[in-house]
Design an enzyme around this catalytic site. Structure first.
Site, PDB file in Angstrom:
ATOM      1  CG  ASN A   1      -1.901  -1.111   1.244  1.00 37.72           C
ATOM      2  OD1 ASN A   1      -2.713  -1.240   0.340  1.00 37.72           O
ATOM      3  ND2 ASN A   1      -1.841  -1.953   2.252  1.00 37.72           N
TER       4      ASN A   1
ATOM      5  CB  VAL B   1       3.097 -12.363   3.012  1.00 33.65           C
ATOM      6  CG1 VAL B   1       4.379 -12.684   2.269  1.00 33.65           C
ATOM      7  CG2 VAL B   1       3.379 -11.541   4.245  1.00 33.65           C
ATOM      8  CG  ASP B   2       0.424  -8.654   5.793  1.00 31.85           C
ATOM      9  OD1 ASP B   2       0.637  -9.732   6.378  1.00 31.85           O
ATOM     10  OD2 ASP B   2       1.025  -7.602   6.066  1.00 31.85           O
TER      11      ASP B   2
ATOM     12  CE1 TYR C   1      11.228 -10.631   9.251  1.00 31.70           C
ATOM     13  CE2 TYR C   1      13.502 -11.032   8.572  1.00 31.70           C
ATOM     14  CZ  TYR C   1      12.514 -10.162   9.002  1.00 31.70           C
ATOM     15  OH  TYR C   1      12.806  -8.834   9.169  1.00 31.70           O
ATOM     16  CG  LEU C   2      10.721 -19.721   9.575  1.00 34.59           C
ATOM     17  CD1 LEU C   2      10.450 -20.897  10.498  1.00 34.59           C
ATOM     18  CD2 LEU C   2      12.011 -19.950   8.798  1.00 34.59           C
TER      19      LEU C   2
ATOM     20  NE  ARG D   1       9.654 -11.122   5.296  1.00 35.62           N
ATOM     21  CZ  ARG D   1       9.760 -10.019   6.016  1.00 35.62           C
ATOM     22  NH1 ARG D   1       8.663  -9.479   6.532  1.00 35.62           N
ATOM     23  NH2 ARG D   1      10.926  -9.452   6.221  1.00 35.62           N
TER      24      ARG D   1
END
Length: 418
Positions: A111, A140-141, A295-296, A298
């Protein structure tokens, strides 16, 4: 041959497939005889005039980007404010673009990045500089407006659903004499898309995840603990998936880490799973295990979704095409045309309708009791995790990823003091 140079930059948190988009951008531009520069460490690299010459990279290395996680050119969390408040930085950016004859600016992010690309297009217009700005979707969101989904989400969703299903089998095996409750923390500050993806791991009330906590629903501790207790009594164990962004009735993040805010103005979160695990242990006296994949989620390119990879490649190719066609201040977005069979296409959308707008989970996707997903959510989510896009593996048993040379051009301007 198109006039001018194309500048590509990555922004914010990376995804398992953002480099696939970069690969598609460079390959498509090369096919159209357009020189591509990449900003080292995102917009900061552009401001510092640290520009990577991608022509120094082999065709094989560019192809290998498509199966390599991380951000090949580096990225950053650095938000430019309004044109008025950050005037000097925007003008510096324009100076750098001029110095290297950049006529196309592709900003790959979420965004805030869409907002920056939109503002740069406005500034270029004000100074009558011929520049086409394209926002390239990534997160990823899955919270970008307009686009049906975001490249990067499908692979993170696949990793989440697989991890929850596998962990649930482990918990079920141990529940008689050991762990009764397992808590899995999913990314998602304001939008519970990744937490929802965990719902694909099972079907029915007795299959994990038994409880999903969404940021779109108020967290009620008493109700949550009661449901955990009932689930353990009925099933023998309970698997909980919690979005990092769940809030209490007063609007406070349950996982507020007290670390202030980042450059995007986001509260530093962390530890919702450990908090919930502690409350279950203290209140119900049950043995609990919890995990924070962080972090895993993404970076898990080893189990990427083929659908997601296809999306990432398609938006990269389309971004170059839109740029060369002069479609200024737009973004290539994914448009779903059918659920079954799953079909989609890429279309341009104006950045002003995407910038700083957040897409949360529709009410129809969350179960009436607030602790699971509906059939509509499943129909939306399932196609996004289909297919396995495995990277090639070496004799050592590990994926063969690529590291670029990333040779930086000689600077033509005075060093940036900002």
């Amino acid at each position: 041959m198109a006039a001018g140079t194309l500048l590509y930059a990555q922004s914010g948190g990376v995804t398992a497939v953002i480099n696939a988009t970069a690969s598609a951008v460079v390959a498509e531009a090369r096919a159209r005889k357009v020189k591509v520069l990449a900003a080292r460490n995102g917009i900061l690299g552009a401001l510092r005039e640290e520009l990577v010459d991608t022509s120094k990279e082999s065709a094989a290395a560019i192809r290998a980007l498509a199966h390599t996680p991380g951000g090949a050119f580096g990225t950053c969390r650095y938000k430019l404010k309004s044109l008025e408040d950050d005037r000097a930085r925007y003008e510096r950016l324009l100076d750098v673009l001029r110095a290297h004859d950049v006529r196309y600016f592709l900003y790959n992010g979420g965004n805030d990045s869409a907002d920056t690309a939109h503002k740069v297009s406005q500034l270029a217009r004000e100074f009558d500089y011929p520049l086409t700005c394209i926002g390239v979707p990534k997160t990823v969101d899955n919270d970008l407006a307009v686009t049906d989904c975001c490249p990067g989400f499908g692979s993170a969703a696949k990793y989440t659903a697989i991890s929850v299903r596998e962990a649930a089998l482990d918990v079920a095996a141990m529940a008689e004499t050991s762990t009764k409750v397992f808590v899995y923390e999913a990314m998602g500050r304001h939008a519970g898309w990744l937490a929802a993806a965990a719902g694909l791991a099972g079907e029915g009330g007795d299959q994990a995840p038994h409880l999903i906590l969404f940021p779109e629903r108020t967290y009620d501790e008493a109700d949550f603990l009661a449901r955990v207790e009932k689930t353990v009594a009925r099933v023998g164990h309970c698997v909980v998936v919690a979005s990092e962004g769940i809030r209490t009735a007063d609007g406070r993040f349950v996982a507020d880490a007290g670390g202030g805010k980042d450059s995007f103005g986001h509260t530093q979160l962390g530890g919702v799973a450990s908090h919930l695990a502690g409350r279950v242990k203290d209140a119900l006296g049950m043995k609990v295990h919890w995990t924070l994949p962080d972090y895993l989620q993404r970076s898990a390119r080893h189990i990427a979704s083929q659908t997601d990879l296809d999306h990432a490649l398609a938006v990269g190719k389309a971004a170059v095409r839109f740029a060369l066609d002069g479609r200024n201040a737009t973004m290539p977005v994914i448009v779903r045309t059918s659920d079954a069979p799953y079909r989609w296409k890429i279309e341009p959308a104006p950045l002003e309708k995407i910038a700083n707008r957040e897409k949360t989970m529709p009410a129809a996707f969350i179960r009436r009791d607030g602790y699971g997903i509906t059939a509509k959510a499943r129909a939306y989510l399932e196609p996004l995790i289909r297919g396995e896009a495995y990277p090639p593996y070496g004799k050592d048993g590990l994926p063969r990823y690529v590291t670029l040379r990333n040779e930086v051009l000689r600077q033509r301007l005075e060093p940036w003091k900002g």
